[in-house]
Write a protein that holds these residues in place. Sequence first.
Motif, mmCIF file in Angstrom:
data_model
loop_
_atom_site.group_PDB
_atom_site.id
_atom_site.type_symbol
_atom_site.label_atom_id
_atom_site.label_comp_id
_atom_site.label_asym_id
_atom_site.label_seq_id
_atom_site.Cartn_x
_atom_site.Cartn_y
_atom_site.Cartn_z
ATOM 1 N N ALA A 268 0.923 -1.291 0.061
ATOM 2 C CA ALA A 268 -0.062 0.327 0.127
ATOM 3 C C ALA A 268 0.567 0.874 0.472
ATOM 4 C CB ALA A 268 -0.635 -0.428 1.102
ATOM 5 N N ALA A 269 1.697 1.154 0.581
ATOM 6 C CA ALA A 269 2.940 2.743 0.671
ATOM 7 C C ALA A 269 3.256 2.780 -0.560
ATOM 8 C CB ALA A 269 3.634 2.116 2.440
ATOM 9 N N GLY A 270 3.962 1.789 -1.392
ATOM 10 C CA GLY A 270 5.088 1.802 -2.174
ATOM 11 C C GLY A 270 3.588 1.979 -3.454
ATOM 12 N N SER A 271 2.921 2.157 -3.641
ATOM 13 C CA SER A 271 1.595 1.815 -4.191
ATOM 14 C C SER A 271 1.278 3.531 -4.482
ATOM 15 C CB SER A 271 0.409 1.286 -4.173
ATOM 16 O OG SER A 271 0.771 0.247 -4.205
ATOM 17 N N ASN A 272 1.415 4.128 -3.101
ATOM 18 C CA ASN A 272 0.595 4.831 -2.715
ATOM 19 C C ASN A 272 1.723 6.615 -3.053
ATOM 20 O OD1 ASN A 272 -1.355 7.203 -1.974
ATOM 21 N ND2 ASN A 272 -0.504 6.995 0.567
ATOM 22 N N HIS A 273 2.607 5.529 -3.908
ATOM 23 C CA HIS A 273 4.004 7.025 -3.907
ATOM 24 C C HIS A 273 3.763 7.337 -5.282
ATOM 25 C CE1 HIS A 273 7.073 6.632 -1.586
ATOM 26 N NE2 HIS A 273 7.167 6.205 -0.721
ATOM 27 N N PHE A 274 3.448 6.520 -5.993
ATOM 28 C CA PHE A 274 2.545 7.038 -7.058
ATOM 29 C C PHE A 274 1.272 7.505 -7.402
ATOM 30 C CE2 PHE A 274 5.155 3.170 -7.910
ATOM 31 C CZ PHE A 274 5.616 3.228 -8.369
ATOM 32 N N LEU A 275 0.098 6.824 -6.166
ATOM 33 C CA LEU A 275 -0.986 7.698 -6.180
ATOM 34 C C LEU A 275 -0.975 8.964 -6.103
ATOM 35 C CD1 LEU A 275 -2.762 4.289 -4.938
ATOM 36 C CD2 LEU A 275 -2.878 4.836 -7.142
ATOM 37 N N ILE B 274 6.837 14.031 -3.072
ATOM 38 C CA ILE B 274 7.259 14.469 -3.669
ATOM 39 C C ILE B 274 7.287 15.691 -2.270
ATOM 40 C CG2 ILE B 274 8.022 16.368 -5.832
ATOM 41 C CD1 ILE B 274 6.939 14.456 -7.273
ATOM 42 N N GLY B 275 7.010 16.216 -2.018
ATOM 43 C CA GLY B 275 7.019 17.625 -1.304
ATOM 44 C C GLY B 275 7.569 17.476 0.189
ATOM 45 N N ILE B 276 7.949 16.304 0.420
ATOM 46 C CA ILE B 276 8.594 16.232 1.731
ATOM 47 C C ILE B 276 10.288 15.743 1.267
ATOM 48 C CG2 ILE B 276 6.221 16.028 3.154
ATOM 49 C CD1 ILE B 276 7.031 12.873 3.104
ATOM 50 N N PRO C 97 13.695 14.779 -7.119
ATOM 51 C CA PRO C 97 13.281 14.164 -6.131
ATOM 52 C C PRO C 97 11.864 13.871 -7.183
ATOM 53 C CG PRO C 97 12.760 16.317 -6.515
ATOM 54 C CD PRO C 97 13.863 15.928 -7.408
ATOM 55 N N VAL C 98 11.626 13.631 -8.169
ATOM 56 C CA VAL C 98 10.579 13.017 -8.548
ATOM 57 C C VAL C 98 11.162 11.284 -8.992
ATOM 58 C CG1 VAL C 98 8.962 12.359 -10.972
ATOM 59 C CG2 VAL C 98 9.171 14.811 -9.827
ATOM 60 N N PHE C 99 12.042 11.460 -9.388
ATOM 61 C CA PHE C 99 12.805 9.674 -9.646
ATOM 62 C C PHE C 99 12.956 9.040 -8.246
ATOM 63 C CE2 PHE C 99 16.370 6.795 -9.232
ATOM 64 C CZ PHE C 99 15.920 6.444 -10.432
ATOM 65 N N VAL C 100 13.391 9.869 -6.985
ATOM 66 C CA VAL C 100 13.286 9.353 -5.980
ATOM 67 C C VAL C 100 12.036 8.404 -5.540
ATOM 68 C CG1 VAL C 100 14.157 10.100 -3.254
ATOM 69 C CG2 VAL C 100 15.597 10.776 -5.153
ATOM 70 N N ASN C 101 10.978 9.769 -5.388
ATOM 71 C CA ASN C 101 10.151 9.197 -5.247
ATOM 72 C C ASN C 101 9.528 7.801 -5.583
ATOM 73 O OD1 ASN C 101 7.007 9.920 -3.460
ATOM 74 N ND2 ASN C 101 6.882 9.869 -6.642
ATOM 75 N N TYR C 102 9.785 7.780 -6.916
ATOM 76 C CA TYR C 102 9.119 7.054 -7.876
ATOM 77 C C TYR C 102 9.674 5.934 -7.649
ATOM 78 C CZ TYR C 102 5.425 9.700 -10.215
ATOM 79 O OH TYR C 102 4.850 10.335 -10.431
ATOM 80 N N LEU C 103 11.022 5.687 -7.661
ATOM 81 C CA LEU C 103 12.786 4.716 -6.868
ATOM 82 C C LEU C 103 11.395 4.128 -5.949
ATOM 83 C CD1 LEU C 103 14.948 2.972 -7.775
ATOM 84 C CD2 LEU C 103 16.096 4.773 -6.740
#
Length: 122
Positions: A16-23, A29-31, A39-45
């Motif tokens: 769920a947490a991993g999916s939330n990075h996409f949803l 990205i804001g944190i 940061p966008v790449f880091v978030n999705y990774l």
Amino acid sequence: MAKRLNMIVIIFCYLAAGSNHFLHSGAYIGIIPYYIPFPVFVNYLSGILEILFGLLLIFKATRRFAALAISLMLIAFLPVHIQMIINAPFKLGTFTVSPWVAWARLALQPTLIWWVWWSAKD
């Protein structure tokens, strides 16, 4: 039985947490601290790794590796939680992150590391 139930909960939480990075990528990205590049790449990774490690927890053969990887990932996330303390109070979507909440989130990291290791042990 308790470890099995804990493992099921942890697997669900990481998927769920991993999916939330996409949803809800904007919130994540804001944190991400300003000094971490891409940061966008880091978030999705991060989302991909949380899903991958959650899936690896399912299998006994990869469970210890996944527990180690999750522990290292939780340690790697410490700068985010420290930055949240520095920035608090702030809005995260509709939720206000108070200094108390930011400190509690940082303090939760060692508990999460212990929980995944306890649950992954035979």
